[in-house]
Design a protein around this motif. Sequence first.
Motif, PDB file in Angstrom:
ATOM      1  N   ALA A 120       7.997   7.518  -3.428  1.00  0.00           N
ATOM      2  CA  ALA A 120       8.170   6.688  -4.644  1.00  0.00           C
ATOM      3  C   ALA A 120       6.664   5.672  -4.555  1.00  0.00           C
ATOM      4  CB  ALA A 120       9.225   5.680  -4.255  1.00  0.00           C
ATOM      5  N   TRP A 121       5.960   5.575  -3.466  1.00  0.00           N
ATOM      6  CA  TRP A 121       4.884   4.867  -3.491  1.00  0.00           C
ATOM      7  C   TRP A 121       3.679   5.702  -4.120  1.00  0.00           C
ATOM      8  CZ3 TRP A 121       2.628   2.291   1.638  1.00  0.00           C
ATOM      9  CH2 TRP A 121       1.303   1.819   1.398  1.00  0.00           C
ATOM     10  N   LEU A 122       3.817   7.022  -3.884  1.00  0.00           N
ATOM     11  CA  LEU A 122       2.656   8.153  -4.003  1.00  0.00           C
ATOM     12  C   LEU A 122       2.948   8.266  -5.680  1.00  0.00           C
ATOM     13  CD1 LEU A 122       0.533   9.842  -2.806  1.00  0.00           C
ATOM     14  CD2 LEU A 122       2.092  11.640  -2.588  1.00  0.00           C
ATOM     15  N   SER A 123       4.226   8.099  -6.020  1.00  0.00           N
ATOM     16  CA  SER A 123       4.541   8.283  -7.740  1.00  0.00           C
ATOM     17  C   SER A 123       3.727   7.179  -8.419  1.00  0.00           C
ATOM     18  CB  SER A 123       5.785   8.292  -8.037  1.00  0.00           C
ATOM     19  OG  SER A 123       6.152   7.118  -7.914  1.00  0.00           O
ATOM     20  N   ARG A 124       2.919   6.213  -7.845  1.00  0.00           N
ATOM     21  CA  ARG A 124       2.263   5.405  -8.724  1.00  0.00           C
ATOM     22  C   ARG A 124       0.703   5.705  -8.930  1.00  0.00           C
ATOM     23  NH1 ARG A 124       4.125  -0.196  -8.408  1.00  0.00           N
ATOM     24  NH2 ARG A 124       1.844  -0.715  -8.292  1.00  0.00           N
ATOM     25  N   LEU A 125       0.551   7.008  -8.567  1.00  0.00           N
ATOM     26  CA  LEU A 125      -0.947   7.127  -8.646  1.00  0.00           C
ATOM     27  C   LEU A 125      -1.454   7.251 -10.203  1.00  0.00           C
ATOM     28  CD1 LEU A 125      -1.111  10.574  -6.403  1.00  0.00           C
ATOM     29  CD2 LEU A 125      -2.164   8.340  -5.800  1.00  0.00           C
ATOM     30  N   ASP A 126      -2.638   6.732 -10.097  1.00  0.00           N
ATOM     31  CA  ASP A 126      -3.466   7.066 -11.436  1.00  0.00           C
ATOM     32  C   ASP A 126      -4.763   7.545 -11.440  1.00  0.00           C
ATOM     33  OD1 ASP A 126      -4.815   4.817 -10.772  1.00  0.00           O
ATOM     34  OD2 ASP A 126      -3.695   3.458 -12.042  1.00  0.00           O
ATOM     35  N   LEU A 127      -5.494   7.511 -12.430  1.00  0.00           N
ATOM     36  CA  LEU A 127      -6.929   8.133 -12.210  1.00  0.00           C
ATOM     37  C   LEU A 127      -7.789   7.344 -11.472  1.00  0.00           C
ATOM     38  CD1 LEU A 127      -7.514   9.139 -15.990  1.00  0.00           C
ATOM     39  CD2 LEU A 127      -6.916  10.692 -13.908  1.00  0.00           C
ATOM     40  N   HIS A 128      -7.479   6.107 -11.316  1.00  0.00           N
ATOM     41  CA  HIS A 128      -8.734   5.170 -10.479  1.00  0.00           C
ATOM     42  C   HIS A 128      -7.826   4.549  -9.079  1.00  0.00           C
ATOM     43  CE1 HIS A 128     -10.826   5.283 -13.956  1.00  0.00           C
ATOM     44  NE2 HIS A 128      -9.939   4.870 -14.884  1.00  0.00           N
ATOM     45  N   THR A 129      -7.036   5.465  -8.610  1.00  0.00           N
ATOM     46  CA  THR A 129      -6.210   4.968  -7.283  1.00  0.00           C
ATOM     47  C   THR A 129      -7.110   5.168  -6.233  1.00  0.00           C
ATOM     48  OG1 THR A 129      -4.269   5.676  -8.181  1.00  0.00           O
ATOM     49  CG2 THR A 129      -4.113   5.510  -5.871  1.00  0.00           C
ATOM     50  N   PRO A 130      -7.218   4.127  -5.303  1.00  0.00           N
ATOM     51  CA  PRO A 130      -7.961   3.952  -4.168  1.00  0.00           C
ATOM     52  C   PRO A 130      -7.225   4.830  -3.109  1.00  0.00           C
ATOM     53  CG  PRO A 130      -7.441   1.963  -4.528  1.00  0.00           C
ATOM     54  CD  PRO A 130      -6.478   2.725  -5.664  1.00  0.00           C
ATOM     55  N   HIS A 131      -7.938   5.781  -2.352  1.00  0.00           N
ATOM     56  CA  HIS A 131      -7.306   6.588  -1.582  1.00  0.00           C
ATOM     57  C   HIS A 131      -6.697   6.069  -0.413  1.00  0.00           C
ATOM     58  CE1 HIS A 131      -7.118  10.635   0.370  1.00  0.00           C
ATOM     59  NE2 HIS A 131      -7.283   9.939   1.543  1.00  0.00           N
ATOM     60  N   VAL A 132      -7.157   5.347   0.402  1.00  0.00           N
ATOM     61  CA  VAL A 132      -6.724   4.801   1.570  1.00  0.00           C
ATOM     62  C   VAL A 132      -5.549   4.168   1.328  1.00  0.00           C
ATOM     63  CG1 VAL A 132      -7.015   3.059   3.453  1.00  0.00           C
ATOM     64  CG2 VAL A 132      -8.828   4.687   2.918  1.00  0.00           C
ATOM     65  N   THR A 133      -5.409   3.237   0.525  1.00  0.00           N
ATOM     66  CA  THR A 133      -4.061   2.205   0.281  1.00  0.00           C
ATOM     67  C   THR A 133      -2.921   2.909  -0.710  1.00  0.00           C
ATOM     68  OG1 THR A 133      -5.061   1.209  -1.701  1.00  0.00           O
ATOM     69  CG2 THR A 133      -5.201   0.083   0.600  1.00  0.00           C
ATOM     70  N   GLU A 134      -3.533   4.081  -1.530  1.00  0.00           N
ATOM     71  CA  GLU A 134      -2.475   4.480  -2.402  1.00  0.00           C
ATOM     72  C   GLU A 134      -1.951   5.996  -2.564  1.00  0.00           C
ATOM     73  OE1 GLU A 134      -0.585   2.776  -4.504  1.00  0.00           O
ATOM     74  OE2 GLU A 134      -2.026   1.010  -3.706  1.00  0.00           O
ATOM     75  N   VAL A 135      -2.908   6.806  -1.286  1.00  0.00           N
ATOM     76  CA  VAL A 135      -2.772   8.106  -0.919  1.00  0.00           C
ATOM     77  C   VAL A 135      -2.452   8.224   0.503  1.00  0.00           C
ATOM     78  CG1 VAL A 135      -3.602  10.324  -1.128  1.00  0.00           C
ATOM     79  CG2 VAL A 135      -4.234   8.885  -3.132  1.00  0.00           C
ATOM     80  N   ALA A 136      -3.224   7.721   1.336  1.00  0.00           N
ATOM     81  CA  ALA A 136      -3.122   8.090   2.628  1.00  0.00           C
ATOM     82  C   ALA A 136      -1.961   7.316   3.389  1.00  0.00           C
ATOM     83  CB  ALA A 136      -4.423   7.452   3.271  1.00  0.00           C
ATOM     84  N   LEU A 137      -1.751   6.021   3.095  1.00  0.00           N
ATOM     85  CA  LEU A 137      -0.616   5.159   3.535  1.00  0.00           C
ATOM     86  C   LEU A 137       0.778   5.962   3.283  1.00  0.00           C
ATOM     87  CD1 LEU A 137      -1.990   1.726   3.632  1.00  0.00           C
ATOM     88  CD2 LEU A 137      -1.541   3.055   5.448  1.00  0.00           C
ATOM     89  N   PRO A 138       0.815   6.310   1.728  1.00  0.00           N
ATOM     90  CA  PRO A 138       2.279   6.868   1.850  1.00  0.00           C
ATOM     91  C   PRO A 138       2.309   8.159   2.147  1.00  0.00           C
ATOM     92  CG  PRO A 138       1.008   6.229  -0.493  1.00  0.00           C
ATOM     93  CD  PRO A 138       0.212   5.894   0.804  1.00  0.00           C
ATOM     94  N   MET A 139       1.250   8.920   2.368  1.00  0.00           N
ATOM     95  CA  MET A 139       1.260  10.170   3.053  1.00  0.00           C
ATOM     96  C   MET A 139       1.643   9.974   4.481  1.00  0.00           C
ATOM     97  SD  MET A 139       1.047  12.619   0.889  1.00  0.00           S
ATOM     98  CE  MET A 139       0.673  13.956   1.678  1.00  0.00           C
ATOM     99  N   VAL A 140       1.279   8.898   5.148  1.00  0.00           N
ATOM    100  CA  VAL A 140       1.500   8.297   6.448  1.00  0.00           C
ATOM    101  C   VAL A 140       3.035   8.327   6.553  1.00  0.00           C
ATOM    102  CG1 VAL A 140       1.486   6.938   8.366  1.00  0.00           C
ATOM    103  CG2 VAL A 140      -0.513   7.871   7.457  1.00  0.00           C
ATOM    104  N   LEU A 141       3.579   7.580   5.715  1.00  0.00           N
ATOM    105  CA  LEU A 141       5.073   7.316   5.696  1.00  0.00           C
ATOM    106  C   LEU A 141       5.963   8.748   5.448  1.00  0.00           C
ATOM    107  CD1 LEU A 141       5.694   4.264   3.491  1.00  0.00           C
ATOM    108  CD2 LEU A 141       6.025   4.440   5.535  1.00  0.00           C
ATOM    109  N   ILE A 142       5.628   9.537   4.401  1.00  0.00           N
ATOM    110  CA  ILE A 142       6.038  10.913   4.144  1.00  0.00           C
ATOM    111  C   ILE A 142       6.051  11.800   5.626  1.00  0.00           C
ATOM    112  CG2 ILE A 142       5.837  12.942   2.909  1.00  0.00           C
ATOM    113  CD1 ILE A 142       4.851  11.493   0.616  1.00  0.00           C
ATOM    114  N   GLY A 143       4.927  11.637   6.141  1.00  0.00           N
ATOM    115  CA  GLY A 143       4.940  12.657   7.361  1.00  0.00           C
ATOM    116  C   GLY A 143       5.737  11.856   8.696  1.00  0.00           C
ATOM    117  N   ALA A 144       5.915  10.577   8.605  1.00  0.00           N
ATOM    118  CA  ALA A 144       6.698  10.008   9.617  1.00  0.00           C
ATOM    119  C   ALA A 144       8.276  10.139   9.226  1.00  0.00           C
ATOM    120  CB  ALA A 144       6.468   8.459   9.889  1.00  0.00           C
ATOM    121  N   GLY A 145       8.628  10.220   8.223  1.00  0.00           N
ATOM    122  CA  GLY A 145       9.755  10.258   7.442  1.00  0.00           C
ATOM    123  C   GLY A 145      10.430  11.612   7.759  1.00  0.00           C
ATOM    124  N   GLN A 146       9.454  12.558   7.282  1.00  0.00           N
ATOM    125  CA  GLN A 146       9.864  14.110   7.453  1.00  0.00           C
ATOM    126  C   GLN A 146      10.029  14.455   9.249  1.00  0.00           C
ATOM    127  OE1 GLN A 146      10.451  16.844   5.073  1.00  0.00           O
ATOM    128  NE2 GLN A 146      11.118  14.678   4.504  1.00  0.00           N
TER     129      GLN A 146
END
Length: 142
Positions: free
Chosen positions: A14-40
């Motif tokens: 859900a957090w990752l779904s908020r991506l847009d063209l100017h999304t900062p990588h660390v706060t809007e891509v990396a952190l959601p991916m950490v959540l997804i990885g931990a969850g899986q």
Amino acid sequence: MLLTGGALTTAGVAWLSRLDLHTPHVTEVALPMVLIGAGQGLAVAPMTSNGVDGVAPADAGAGAGLVNTVHRIGSALSLSILTAVAATVSTGHQATDIAARSGAALTGSAVLSGAAVQFALAVLAVMALTVPSRAPHTERSL
């Protein structure tokens, strides 16, 4: 663990779904991916072991095969639903590079939102199917 893993995955997608063209990588891509990885990581092993729990040792191979088959069919069905979402949202108008990237961002956001809904439904299914059928019996001394 299955419920926590599903909830973490849902939150990450859900957090990752908020991506847009100017999304900062660390706060809007990396952190959601950490959540997804931990969850899986928390969800996959308990899901598999719950699928073969109670199967007779002689039927363990068939039980594991059934779990894997259902997993693969569920993945294919989920992907086909998300592909339909992408096809519905995609405008197909790519007159300029900016419009193409904007349309791709919108499509990606819709697909990730759809995936978050699917994970949320999975969490609800876990809650409904793993609740004990009755409360544990406690003995009282008189």
